[in-house]
Scaffold this active site. Structure first.
Site, mmCIF file in Angstrom:
data_model
loop_
_atom_site.group_PDB
_atom_site.id
_atom_site.type_symbol
_atom_site.label_atom_id
_atom_site.label_comp_id
_atom_site.label_asym_id
_atom_site.label_seq_id
_atom_site.Cartn_x
_atom_site.Cartn_y
_atom_site.Cartn_z
ATOM 1 N N GLU A 239 0.729 -1.380 0.067
ATOM 2 C CA GLU A 239 0.149 -0.004 0.179
ATOM 3 C C GLU A 239 0.945 1.177 0.004
ATOM 4 O O GLU A 239 0.634 2.269 0.669
ATOM 5 C CB GLU A 239 -0.798 -0.017 1.225
ATOM 6 C CG GLU A 239 -1.956 -1.239 1.126
ATOM 7 C CD GLU A 239 -2.756 -1.151 2.179
ATOM 8 O OE1 GLU A 239 -4.069 -1.651 2.208
ATOM 9 O OE2 GLU A 239 -2.365 -0.647 3.345
ATOM 10 N N GLU A 322 -6.865 -7.818 -0.368
ATOM 11 C CA GLU A 322 -7.277 -7.601 0.970
ATOM 12 C C GLU A 322 -8.851 -7.599 1.204
ATOM 13 O O GLU A 322 -9.434 -6.480 1.109
ATOM 14 C CB GLU A 322 -6.820 -6.356 1.797
ATOM 15 C CG GLU A 322 -5.230 -6.636 1.921
ATOM 16 C CD GLU A 322 -4.466 -5.715 2.893
ATOM 17 O OE1 GLU A 322 -5.261 -5.073 3.307
ATOM 18 O OE2 GLU A 322 -3.429 -5.737 3.219
#
Length: 734
Positions: A239, A322
């Site tokens: 991320e 995710e």
């Protein structure tokens, strides 16, 4: 029989070619047209029959292709080839289309003896792939001191995944986030001078990353899928688009990974499903595969469409790496839960259109030791430390239970999209309460450290961060002195990470005096403390015990040094001249520096001055009993027995009625407890930590022990303690 491929892609048999060539011989021997025609016709029919007989055998040797269209011609290869690749916006495993239905399960959050149990339960859920982080700090807790054994035995975990026919997505970092201390970075990086710029192309930082990956990646290279192992993809960073915009850094990581892993393995990035995140967090083109994550309530398909813009044409199978099955919880919040049916419905939206997803988490586990991380809010002082439990409201609970509504709902959805029937669901592991545990006081922390004479104290004009003392986790005692006033003084510490308990000691005559508790200074509610009036024969001694409650693992404040990070002010003037003593409690994968079992041999300390004691009532009016209990941070110890006639079972240690501290069972750090703040009341103790016969529990209680000095071993988790603040989710990736 052999075969060859011609330039135009058609196949010819050597047998047929030989038959055709032999047909010219009768034509030369007999000039009669009729005889020649008959002979040629016969031989041609013979050749045609031979070719037709060969075609079914040939079709067995060739791979089958999906959808029956010509677009799949590029996928033609022998079915026994071991490959994993991306083409036509699909994953291809051994030449066949493949969909990832995976889940995060972190080897470092489950004791090794339970890895197989949890993996079998993942398979029963219907998953075919495991995703796991690799925390650098677990494997290199001190510079150059590497650990790949026990709970850090990554290679054994990967081999077990392969044994159970589970593929692996490896999130190699070097930054992982994951609600793990400092996002997986080793804390000794923070002691480097000049300070490193983490997650950047800072040459000093990259040299350390090169060295770490130079150790890690060769260990996992033999376990890549093309090399016969389970690893199908390796993640670069994590991320990054939510943090920075340094393409040189990402390119360096890609080149480093290729150097150690080769060109065949798929490298991938994960970013929140917004254009800005993807623009900053991934590399356009074919260097990496760009995957996304997003809130469970979002419509996934517009985000998957955006994902395509950041991958090469045909190289963007829809993948959420995710898919959130629950959420994290901080101390002081209400435990996070999500609805089972809504979660299953959101997964169905992805799977029903051939999308891929990885459940975060499939099984959360436990932040044993001091490894739980923290988040911040609007600024650095808005500090939110994570619980010891990482249950995450995942379908497989912290202790491995699979009888909850979420497991059932998700399994039902996944079964609808599975090519084969799902395995039978394994049974829950047995849990038992071993009953009450009577504790006794073994030693005051201050007595154990010998504050006045410790030869291990570090001296400095001003306070030093914990990392500069070589103490990465736990506690540090800061010691100084000041000239006290009859009317009292005030103390102010502008920057303390994370929680300081302040004590003073005043010598009067022959009495040196024991440390007296003054109050707490907390990072999230910093305030001045009034110091007591004193008539000391010399300066007043000042003791500040600072606790590291977990380093920030996400966002702009991840460079999170611990300890006292500013001057300490008495009545507005900086106090100079400090001695600092590390409290050497061991972490999860480190050798203990204090033998906690030896402490049991220390006689309980009976002398407690009135200045450093509280009178605590039992609350039973009829008896009017009370005990005088030291406010000093104190070690307590006790034991409980496991009968040899019975199997050892999981248990929980309930700290309801106690204050705040850290606990060890048989020298294993089971984590922090804080029931007075909540919501977690109990700490999970897996059976492999226990043994038949006597099991020793040692706790460091920082604040207020239960008056009865009693703790209970119970058979269930409990998240009903303390306060109930709303649970705020991280919005930029949800």
């Amino acid at each position: 029989m052999t075969r060859t491929r011609s330039k135009n892609g058609t196949f010819t048999t050597h047998l047929a070619a030989a038959a055709i060539s032999s047909s010219s011989k009768p034509a030369k021997m007999a000039r009669s047209g009729r005889r020649t025609k008959t002979t040629l016709l016969f031989l041609l029919l013979l050749a045609l029959a031979a070719f037709c007989a060969f075609v079914p055998a040939l079709s067995i040797l060739l791979p089958s292709f999906p959808h029956g269209n010509n677009r799949s011609s590029s996928r033609r290869q022998l079915v026994d080839a071991r490959t994993f690749e991306i083409a036509e916006d699909m994953f291809w495993k051994d030449g066949h289309p493949f969909r990832i239905i995976g889940g995060d399960l972190h080897y470092f959050r489950t004791v090794p003896e339970y890895w197989e149990d949890r993996l079998l339960k993942v398979k029963a859920l219907g998953l075919n792939t495991i995703q796991t982080y690799v925390p650098w700090n677990l494997h290199e807790p001190q510079p150059g001191k590497l650990s790949f054994e026990g709970i850090a035995d990554l290679v054994s975990f990967l081999k077990l995944c392969q044994k159970l026919d589970l593929l692996v997505l490896l999130r190699a970092g070097p930054y992982i986030c994951g609600e793990w201390d400092l996002g997986g970075f080793p804390a000794w990086l923070l002691a480097t001078e000049p300070p490193l710029k983490l997650r950047s192309s800072d040459p000093a930082y990259l040299r350390l990353v090169d060295k770490w990956w130079g150790t890690l990646l060769p260990k996992v290279a033999p376990l890549l899928y093309n090399n016969g192992g389970p690893i199908i993809m390796v993640q670069i960073e994590n991320e990054f688009g939510s943090y920075g915009d340094d393409q040189n850094y990402l390119h360096h990581l890609v080149q480093l990974a290729r150097r150690h892993l080769g060109d065949s393995i798929i490298l991938y990035t994960t970013d929140g499903g917004a254009r800005e995140n993807l623009q900053k967090g991934t590399i356009r083109g074919g260097a990496v595969f760009s995957a996304v994550d997003f809130t469970t309530g979002d419509d996934p398909w517009p985000i998957f469409k955006l994902q395509k813009e950041f991958n090469e044409p045909g190289k963007s199978p829809p993948l959420s790496t995710e898919f959130y099955t629950g959420w994290l919880t901080h101390w002081g919040e209400k435990i996070a839960t999500t609805d089972a049916d809504s979660t299953a419905s959101a997964l169905e939206k992805i799977l029903s259109r051939n999308g891929s997803a990885v459940l975060y988490m499939a099984h959360g586990g436990t932040n044993f030791g001091f490894y739980s991380g923290a988040n911040t809010g609007t600024d650095e002082s808005d500090y939110k430390p994570d619980l010891t439990s990482y249950d995450y409201d995942a379908p497989i609970s912290e202790s491995g239970d699979v009888d909850g509504a979420k497991f059932t709902a998700l399994r039902k959805v996944i079964s609808l999209h599975s090519a084969t029937s799902l395995p039978q669901v394994p049974a829950n592991i047995r849990k038992i309460g071993y009953g009450p545990i009577n504790l006794h006081k073994t030693s005051s922390l201050f007595d154990l450290l010998d504050l006045e004479k410790s030869i291990e104290a570090v001296e400095s004009v001003d306070p030093l961060p914990m990392e500069s003392l070589g103490q990465m986790f736990g506690f540090v005692v800061y010691i100084s002195s000041y000239s006290s006033k009859v009317k009292g003084n005030s103390l102010y510490i502008p920057e303390v990470h994370d929680r300081a308990q302040v004590f003073t000691s005043c010598a009067t005559g022959n009495n040196k005096g024991r440390p007296t508790y003054i109050g707490a200074v907390e990072r999230w509610s910093n305030k001045q403390l009034g110091l007591p009036n004193a008539k000391c024969t010399s300066n007043t001694s000042l003791f500040i015990l600072v606790e590291n409650m977990g380093r920030v693992n996400y966002g702009q404040y991840t460079f999170d040094r611990k300890g006292i990070l500013s001057s300490v002010y008495i009545d507005g003037k900086a106090l100079h001249g400090w001695r600092m003593i590390s409290v050497p409690l061991h972490n999860l994968n480190e050798e203990p520096k204090i033998n906690l079992n030896e402490m049991l041999k220390v006689n309980p300390i009976s002398r407690v001055s009135q200045a450093s004691a509280l009178t605590v009532s039992t609350g039973k009016k009829a008896k009017h009993t009370s005990r005088v209990i030291s406010v000093e941070p104190t070690f307590y110890a006790g034991s409980f027995s496991v009968d040899k006639a019975n199997p050892i079972s999981d248990t929980y240690i309930s700290f309801r009625g106690w204050g705040k501290g850290v606990a060890f069972v048989n020298d294993f750090n089971i984590g922090r407890y804080w029931p007075s703040f909540g919501p977690q009341c109990n700490l999970y103790v897996p059976a492999p930590v226990l043994k038949h016969g006597e099991n020793v529990l040692v706790i460091l209680e920082l604040e207020s022990p239960s008056p009865e000095l009693l703790i209970h071993s119970v058979d269930n988790q409990d998240f009903t303690c303390g306060s109930r603040k709303p649970n705020l989710q991280r919005l930029d990736v949800l």
